[in-house]
Structures are given as C-alpha cells and as structure tokens.
Scaffold this motif. Structure first.
Motif, PDB file in Angstrom:
ATOM      1  N   GLY A   1       0.823  -1.199   0.000  1.00 51.04           N
ATOM      2  CA  GLY A   1       0.000   0.000   0.000  1.00 51.04           C
ATOM      3  C   GLY A   1       0.859   1.251   0.000  1.00 51.04           C
ATOM      4  N   ARG A   2       0.201   2.399   0.322  1.00 50.53           N
ATOM      5  CA  ARG A   2       0.901   3.678   0.375  1.00 50.53           C
ATOM      6  C   ARG A   2       0.504   4.448   1.630  1.00 50.53           C
ATOM      7  N   VAL A   3       1.437   5.246   2.142  1.00 52.00           N
ATOM      8  CA  VAL A   3       1.186   6.044   3.341  1.00 52.00           C
ATOM      9  C   VAL A   3       0.244   7.197   2.991  1.00 52.00           C
ATOM     10  N   ARG A   4      -0.846   7.325   3.742  1.00 48.60           N
ATOM     11  CA  ARG A   4      -1.791   8.424   3.528  1.00 48.60           C
ATOM     12  C   ARG A   4      -1.834   9.399   4.700  1.00 48.60           C
TER      13      ARG A   4
ATOM     14  N   ILE B   1      -5.892   1.220   6.470  1.00 48.77           N
ATOM     15  CA  ILE B   1      -5.640   0.447   7.679  1.00 48.77           C
ATOM     16  C   ILE B   1      -4.611   1.168   8.541  1.00 48.77           C
ATOM     17  N   PHE B   2      -4.474   0.713   9.777  1.00 45.07           N
ATOM     18  CA  PHE B   2      -3.493   1.288  10.696  1.00 45.07           C
ATOM     19  C   PHE B   2      -2.280   0.367  10.782  1.00 45.07           C
ATOM     20  N   LEU B   3      -1.094   0.940  10.575  1.00 45.52           N
ATOM     21  CA  LEU B   3       0.161   0.203  10.686  1.00 45.52           C
ATOM     22  C   LEU B   3       0.945   0.757  11.866  1.00 45.52           C
ATOM     23  N   PRO B   4       0.999   0.041  13.014  1.00 44.84           N
ATOM     24  CA  PRO B   4       1.737   0.548  14.184  1.00 44.84           C
ATOM     25  C   PRO B   4       3.221   0.707  13.871  1.00 44.84           C
ATOM     26  N   MET B   5       3.877   1.669  14.499  1.00 42.88           N
ATOM     27  CA  MET B   5       5.302   1.861  14.278  1.00 42.88           C
ATOM     28  C   MET B   5       6.105   0.663  14.762  1.00 42.88           C
ATOM     29  N   THR B   6       5.546  -0.120  15.683  1.00 43.80           N
ATOM     30  CA  THR B   6       6.243  -1.330  16.130  1.00 43.80           C
ATOM     31  C   THR B   6       6.328  -2.370  15.017  1.00 43.80           C
ATOM     32  N   ARG B   7       5.531  -2.183  13.934  1.00 40.65           N
ATOM     33  CA  ARG B   7       5.566  -3.107  12.792  1.00 40.65           C
ATOM     34  C   ARG B   7       6.397  -2.542  11.639  1.00 40.65           C
ATOM     35  N   VAL B   8       7.021  -1.384  11.861  1.00 44.61           N
ATOM     36  CA  VAL B   8       7.862  -0.769  10.830  1.00 44.61           C
ATOM     37  C   VAL B   8       9.320  -1.092  11.133  1.00 44.61           C
TER      38      VAL B   8
ATOM     39  N   VAL C   1       3.454  -8.318   9.001  1.00 43.37           N
ATOM     40  CA  VAL C   1       2.235  -8.631   9.746  1.00 43.37           C
ATOM     41  C   VAL C   1       1.308  -7.428   9.682  1.00 43.37           C
ATOM     42  N   LEU C   2       0.219  -7.530   8.933  1.00 41.01           N
ATOM     43  CA  LEU C   2      -0.704  -6.426   8.753  1.00 41.01           C
ATOM     44  C   LEU C   2      -2.101  -6.824   9.226  1.00 41.01           C
ATOM     45  N   ASN C   3      -2.748  -5.902   9.901  1.00 41.33           N
ATOM     46  CA  ASN C   3      -4.155  -6.074  10.254  1.00 41.33           C
ATOM     47  C   ASN C   3      -4.952  -5.255   9.241  1.00 41.33           C
ATOM     48  N   VAL C   4      -5.760  -5.929   8.429  1.00 41.12           N
ATOM     49  CA  VAL C   4      -6.418  -5.255   7.311  1.00 41.12           C
ATOM     50  C   VAL C   4      -7.787  -4.693   7.675  1.00 41.12           C
ATOM     51  N   ARG C   5      -8.104  -4.635   8.972  1.00 45.18           N
ATOM     52  CA  ARG C   5      -9.360  -3.989   9.340  1.00 45.18           C
ATOM     53  C   ARG C   5      -9.261  -2.486   9.085  1.00 45.18           C
ATOM     54  N   ARG C   6     -10.384  -1.885   8.744  1.00 45.05           N
ATOM     55  CA  ARG C   6     -10.421  -0.476   8.387  1.00 45.05           C
ATOM     56  C   ARG C   6      -9.979   0.403   9.561  1.00 45.05           C
ATOM     57  N   PHE C   7      -9.167   1.425   9.265  1.00 43.58           N
ATOM     58  CA  PHE C   7      -8.668   2.332  10.297  1.00 43.58           C
ATOM     59  C   PHE C   7      -9.806   3.164  10.869  1.00 43.58           C
ATOM     60  N   GLU C   8      -9.867   3.240  12.196  1.00 46.24           N
ATOM     61  CA  GLU C   8     -10.815   4.104  12.880  1.00 46.24           C
ATOM     62  C   GLU C   8     -10.041   4.950  13.891  1.00 46.24           C
ATOM     63  N   GLN C   9     -10.131   6.259  13.743  1.00 50.60           N
ATOM     64  CA  GLN C   9      -9.405   7.163  14.634  1.00 50.60           C
ATOM     65  C   GLN C   9     -10.037   7.169  16.017  1.00 50.60           C
TER      66      GLN C   9
END
Length: 428
Positions: free
Chosen positions: A27-30, A58-65, A78-86
């Motif tokens: 994906g790409r950073v938005r 989706i949300f990508l935690p910095m611990t996964r970067v 390791v990605l969680n593909v659930r939709r990002f919710e702020q």
C-alpha cells in the motif's frame, strides 16, 4: 529506521510505498497518527495510515515498521487489514496538524505549520515529532501564497498543539501515566472506577492495552475486554502473548470465544485453539507459541539479530531453538537450543547448527507444573522448549509463566493492595 538515524520530514512520507519483507508492495502512506501530550512534550508517533490496493485504509503501528529509507517503508509483514478508525486521543498529522496556526512561544507571533519532523528515540521503539517547520506572516489561501520567513523550531518552541493541563479526559490521564511500566499502569487501572477504567482502556493503543491486560487480575481482564467492540477485542487479543490471550479466552463463554476467534487472523486463531486444547497448568497450557525458531543453516549473526527484537521478553530472548523447516511452531524436527551467552562467544558467520545444545531434554506438552518447576530449578533455565512425541517444537515455557501459576490466584490483587498501602504510608 535505526536508532541515531536522521530525522524525517512528514511531507516526504505522503504517498510513499509500503513494502513487506519479501519486497511486495502492500500500500501507500496516507497519514500519520500521533498522540499529543501535556506540558508541550513532543507527541508520540503511534503509526501510519496505509491505503491498500483495494482503497481500504488500515493502521500500521510503528512497532511493525522495520525501516524508513530510500523513499519507502518496510514492514514486518504482519498487517491487520481492518479499516482504520481514529480514536479520541489520536491526531492525524496531515489531516489535523499541518497548515495549522500556532504561536511562537518566545515572541508570541502567530505562524503556520508547513511540516513536522519525526525521529526514533535512541535504543527505544518509540518515535516522536521533534521539530516544526513554520512560516511567519498571514496564512495563505488557495489563490494566494503566503509570504514570510520560514524557519524550523523545536516542538517546545511553539504553543497551540499540546493538551491542556486541566480536564479529566482519558488522553490527559494517559499522558500522565505513559511512562509507567505495564504492571504499574495495571495497578492504576485496577483502582479506577469501572467507568473510568473503560474510558482509559478504550483510549490506549492495542499493544499498550495488551501489555497492561497481561498484568491485571482475571476479573479486570474480563470486564475490560467485555466493554470493547468485538473487532477491537480481537485485535487486542492478537497483540497479547499467545499463552496469556488463550488463558483469557478460556475464561469466556464458548459462544463469545468463537466470535472473537472468528475475527482474529487465521494464524493467531489457530495458535489460540491449540493452546486452549491443553490442560491448564501443563507445559502445553503455559507455553507461548512464538519463541525464536531458526533453521540449521542460520548464522550466529542471524540469531543475534532476532534476539535484539525489542518486542521479545528477556526470557524469550535468552535462547533460540534450532529446527528443520517450517520456521514457525509447530515446526519440523527440533534439533536443540542455543543459549544467548553461547551466541556472544561465537564468530558471527558460524552456523547455529554447529553450536546447538542437544543434550538438554525438552518438556513434554503434558508435563505438569511441579515437573516444569523442577526442570527450571535443576537446569537454571529461564525458558524451556516444549516438544511433542513426533519431535516437533510446539512452543516454549518461560519462568514468568511458571511463577504466575505457582503463586496464589489472587497474588496480583494482593500486590496492588500492598502497593497502595506503601503509597499511603509514604504520604503520611
């Protein structure tokens, strides 16, 4: 981005491609997600909002970067593909912080935020925003570019971002206790009212809440999990250590267990089911399914790189397990263990298969708690492999899990009350 690496301006991350370890673009950073703090302390960078090819964000935690370099972001895969919710305590950098009017503390002059820089703290997993790129003068518009001096200042040199000291929002409470260890924050949560406890739990990020849940008494765990949305509850369970998550799931009604398991990633759900199939207080029931597993052709350098992972507990980082493929539990044939101290004494190019300790007998998954405790005491171990009859590595038991189950069931609550009494005594 390694510790000590140069800062990155967030404008350079907009639209940057995100890749998994195999080099495939995911994906790409938005946007970037930060948590503001009180007293003008630099905000924590929690993670990235990544847009997948399907347009889902989706949300990508910095611990996964694992790296930000050469115009790309590399993840652990390791990605969680659930939709990002702020969440209420979160702020979007592009959406809420850029183009904002703030005040230079020294002069009182109003300026416009053009960019922000982020950096990783030395020897830590945390990232922070440290500097602000601003322009003096009136704010521009879509038809007129603003004119004025542009300059870069420290985060502490401007006001208009940070949280107010007053108020009782969950974000202020989190900011107050953010430096606490998980066990100490668990103590704080335990003594809050149920309403306040739920508010704080809802505001914590998944990894932090998972760490805290592991330190709470069982009743508190069930109460907090029950007040989360089911999808969020599944995310938090995935972030917990597998053995702790399986213990918590085992305390829930069967229908609720199945609902949560169905929302988890298939691999994580399979681990949970496997752990829950063993009797309590046995090696199979106490083990984690995520020890460090290496193939025989891995080098000492490979092993040390895995041991350095800050997500690992000290006990799990104390040794690696050498097995034939596959690399994840349950593995192929277990060949033996290599202890951390031995890794430090060997040349980095050496193969782990040449220094493996195959004399130490592993634990049987049905071994009971007294047998496990005796094993740890006899061999001065902090972790031990669990291997089935076919010779496959199922997981590893760590000494903290053994102690947790040997102490009285209410030991956490007793510790919390003792800590409370010590505070009261010190304050008198």
């Amino acid at each position: 981005m390694a510790a000590g690496a140069p800062r990155i301006f967030v404008s350079h991350l907009s639209g940057v491609a995100v890749f998994d370890p195999a080099g495939d673009q995911v994906g790409r950073v938005r946007d970037l997600v930060v948590m503001l703090r009180v007293a003008q302390r630099p905000p924590r960078l929690l993670g990235l909002v990544v847009e997948l090819a399907t347009r889902r964000r989706i949300f990508l935690p910095m611990t996964r970067v694992t790296a930000i370099q050469s115009g790309q972001v590399i993840t652990t895969g390791v990605l969680n593909v659930r939709r990002f919710e702020q969440r209420p305590t979160e702020r979007l950098v592009f959406g809420e912080l850029l183009d904002r009017r703030v005040v230079l503390t020294e002069t009182g002059e109003e300026v416009t935020v053009l960019d922000l820089s982020v950096h990783q703290l030395p020897a830590r997993r945390e990232w922070e925003i440290d500097r602000v790129f601003v322009r003096k003068g009136r704010k521009g518009s879509a038809f007129r570019r603003a004119k004025g001096e542009a300059l870069t200042v420290e985060w502490t040199a401007v006001s208009g971002f940070s949280l107010e000291e007053q108020g009782q929002g969950a974000e202020n409470l989190l900011a107050t206790f953010e430096q606490l260890r998980p066990a100490d924050l668990a103590n704080v949560l335990h003594h809050l009212s149920p309403k306040r406890r739920a508010e704080v739990a809802a505001a914590l990020d998944d990894d932090r809440l998972a760490d805290v849940l592991e330190e709470l008494p069982e009743d508190d765990q069930i109460e907090i999990l029950g007040k989360l949305k089911e999808e969020r509850a599944a995310d938090v369970l995935e972030a917990m250590d597998p053995d702790d998550a399986a213990d918590l799931l085992g305390e829930l009604p069967t229908d609720e267990q199945e609902r949560l398991l169905s929302l988890m990633q298939p691999g994580d759900a399979a681990d949970m089911r496997r752990l829950m199939s063993y009797e309590d207080r046995t090696a199979g029931g106490l083990m984690t399914t995520e020890p460090i597993v290496l193939r025989p052709d891995a080098t000492v350098a490979d092993a040390l790189a895995r041991v350095r992972n800050p997500d690992l507990s000290p006990a799990l980082a104390a040794q690696v397990y050498v097995c034939r493929p596959p690399d994840e539990t349950p593995t192929g044939k277990y060949l033996g263990t290599v202890h951390f101290q031995r890794l430090l004494r060997e040349p980095p190019p050496s193969l782990v298969s040449s220094i493996v300790d195959s004399d130490l007998q592993p634990l049987d998954p049905d071994a009971d708690l007294p047998a496990i405790a005796g094993f740890f005491a006899t061999y001065d171990m902090v972790a031990a492999p669990v291997v089935d009859e076919a010779g496959s590595l199922l997981g590893a038991v760590t000494v903290d899990d053994v102690l947790d189950h040997m102490l009285p069931e209410d030991w956490r609550e007793t510790e919390f009350h003792l800590a409370e009494e010590e505070v009261a005594t010190d304050g008198s």
